[in-house]
Design an enzyme around this catalytic site. Structure first.
Site, short mmCIF file in Angstrom:
data_model
loop_
_atom_site.label_atom_id
_atom_site.label_comp_id
_atom_site.label_asym_id
_atom_site.label_seq_id
_atom_site.Cartn_x
_atom_site.Cartn_y
_atom_site.Cartn_z
N GLU A 179 -1.73 5.99 -8.69
CA GLU A 179 -2.69 6.96 -8.16
C GLU A 179 -2.60 8.28 -8.91
O GLU A 179 -1.53 8.78 -9.20
CB GLU A 179 -2.47 7.19 -6.66
N ASP A 239 -9.14 0.42 6.41
CA ASP A 239 -8.12 0.25 7.44
C ASP A 239 -8.63 0.79 8.78
O ASP A 239 -8.71 0.06 9.78
CB ASP A 239 -6.83 0.97 7.01
N SER A 240 -9.03 2.05 8.80
CA SER A 240 -9.43 2.68 10.07
C SER A 240 -10.54 1.90 10.77
O SER A 240 -10.54 1.80 12.01
CB SER A 240 -9.91 4.11 9.83
N ASP A 283 0.86 -1.19 0.00
CA ASP A 283 0.00 0.00 0.00
C ASP A 283 0.90 1.24 0.00
O ASP A 283 1.82 1.34 0.82
CB ASP A 283 -0.85 -0.06 1.29
N HIS A 284 0.64 2.17 -0.89
CA HIS A 284 1.38 3.44 -0.95
C HIS A 284 2.91 3.29 -1.01
O HIS A 284 3.63 3.89 -0.21
CB HIS A 284 1.02 4.35 0.23
N HIS A 323 -8.18 9.69 3.94
CA HIS A 323 -7.54 8.74 4.87
C HIS A 323 -7.87 9.06 6.32
O HIS A 323 -8.10 10.20 6.68
CB HIS A 323 -6.01 8.79 4.69
N GLY A 324 -7.85 8.02 7.17
CA GLY A 324 -7.94 8.23 8.61
C GLY A 324 -9.35 8.17 9.18
O GLY A 324 -10.32 7.86 8.48
N ASP A 378 2.72 5.11 -5.50
CA ASP A 378 1.95 6.34 -5.32
C ASP A 378 2.81 7.54 -5.69
O ASP A 378 3.57 8.05 -4.87
CB ASP A 378 1.48 6.44 -3.85
ZN LIG Z 1 -4.44 5.01 0.87
#
Ligand SMILES: [Zn+2]
Length: 372
Positions: free
Chosen positions: A185, A318-319, A133-134, A229-230, A155
């Site tokens: 991305e 994810d979060s 990821d990223h 994100h987050g 990314d």
């Molecule tokens: Zn991401």
């Protein structure tokens, strides 16, 4: 021309043109190269799959593949259990933060173990992809390709457009030699995720996607249409408030931008990052048991459901699993202050994550039953 490494029980030697050269006689940098080649592993030998077929089926079938991040054993167990029980293909994601926390080598062996665990749970043909990821450099992506990842994300979204294409192309050219798929991305997502931080989002420009996908050769494209994100995806001033509950209602995703992109690249796999929903019940449990997460807000599941039916075929979550884990741990520790056995709070956290993952698979992404 490269020779080959000969291993037997007591020594290693380099064989070149039928001459055996003991490793002691080879210079150090060449020796390191030989050792690197000897420990390289292809994902196919680990029982993993890349994303190509997964995505083709998801685009055709109008559903999305879950991409769940993992950092520890409990998360991985929960993901595999949920996917085995629902027969859902899955992308296991390793972020740069996870690599720092848990070690890339260990995570790779855990993914290998996950395939065997899935079979043990009665999942006959597990469809499990191990994805970076990223990834932010060619070297990092190469290292993942060389050590068993079946998919990588490069990314370059913070770079100027031409540099993003050049970097993505370089990763694609390397990864495709090993049949590893590459996500790129275009556009910028706001929010914070491990080392990925952006203040403001910039929607993907539909007029750029054909040129970008064609010239970079990427296999899938992460776009920005308002996800973030987050656990604090939107600032209170971007939201309205529900007059009854007082909770924040986030702005809708830019489905018009998504539709434009889909029109330009029909059938091309589109990826949504930052797509946790931040379930209010977990935030409430956290806050009721000593936590402090005011105004945490995510993307409503209804909108993700709609996205999953379109060209979006990978949704990153994810979060939400972090929240499920934390809520369960806080509850146990608040109710039983004398508890000190990690299994007694990580176990319930794992169970809660299984519930969350199954809910996402069945009720939001529609990927259940797609990998018998
Ligand atoms: Zn991401």
């Amino acid at each position: 021309m490269l020779g080959g490494l000969l291993k037997n029980s007591s020594f290693l030697s380099w064989v070149d043109n039928k001459k055996h050269i003991p490793l002691q006689k080879i210079n150090n940098s060449f020796k390191l190269n030989i050792i690197y080649l000897a420990i390289m592993v292809n994902y196919k030998d680990l029982g993993l799959v890349n994303t190509r077929e997964m995505f083709a089926k998801a685009v055709d079938g109008g559903y999305a593949i879950p991409a769940f991040n993992f950092n520890n054993m409990e998360q991985l167990q929960a993901i595999i259990k949920a996917c085995a029980e629902t027969k859902s293909p899955v992308i296991l994601q390793v972020s740069s933060g996870a690599r720092k926390y848990a070690n890339q080598t260990l995570l790779r062996y855990m993914a290998e173990g996950a395939v065997e665990y899935a079979k043990e749970l009665g999942w006959e043909h597990p469809q499990i992809c191990l994805h970076l990821d990223h990834g932010d450099t060619f070297e990092l992506c190469k290292s993942c390709v060389d050590f068993g990842f079946s998919s990588v994300m490069i990314d370059g979204s913070s770079l100027p457009y031409e540099e993003n294409i050049a970097l993505t192309k370089k990763v694609v050219e390397y990864a495709h030699q090993f049949d590893v798929t590459v996500e790129a991305e275009l556009g910028v997502l706001a929010g914070v995720e491990d080392d990925v931080v952006a203040e403001e989002s910039h929607y993907t420009k539909p007029e750029e996607v054909i040129d970008f996908a064609t010239r970079s050769g990427c296999d899938s494209l992460a776009i920005s249409i308002g996800t973030s994100h987050g656990a604090y995806k939107f600032k209170p001033e971007q939201c309205t408030r529900d007059p009854q509950t007082g909770r924040l209602v986030p702005p809708p995703l830019a489905f018009d931008v998504l539709a434009e992109i889909e029109k330009k690249l029909p059938g091309f796999p589109i990826v949504l990052h930052g797509s946790s929903s931040v379930p209010q019940e977990y935030v409430d449990i956290i806050n009721a048991n000593g936590g402090n997460m005011p105004d945490a807000v995510g993307v409503p599941e209804e909108q993700l459901r709609r996205a999953a039916k379109s060209a979006v075929c990978k949704i990153n979550i994810d979060s939400d699993s972090r929240l499920a884990f934390t809520a369960a741990v806080r509850k146990v520790l608040a109710e039983k202050p004398g508890e000190f056995d990690p299994r007694k709070y990580c176990g319930p956290a794992r169970d809660e994550m299984v519930k969350l993952y199954k809910h996402k698979i069945i009720e939001v992404l529609g990927s259940d039953g797609k990998a018998e």
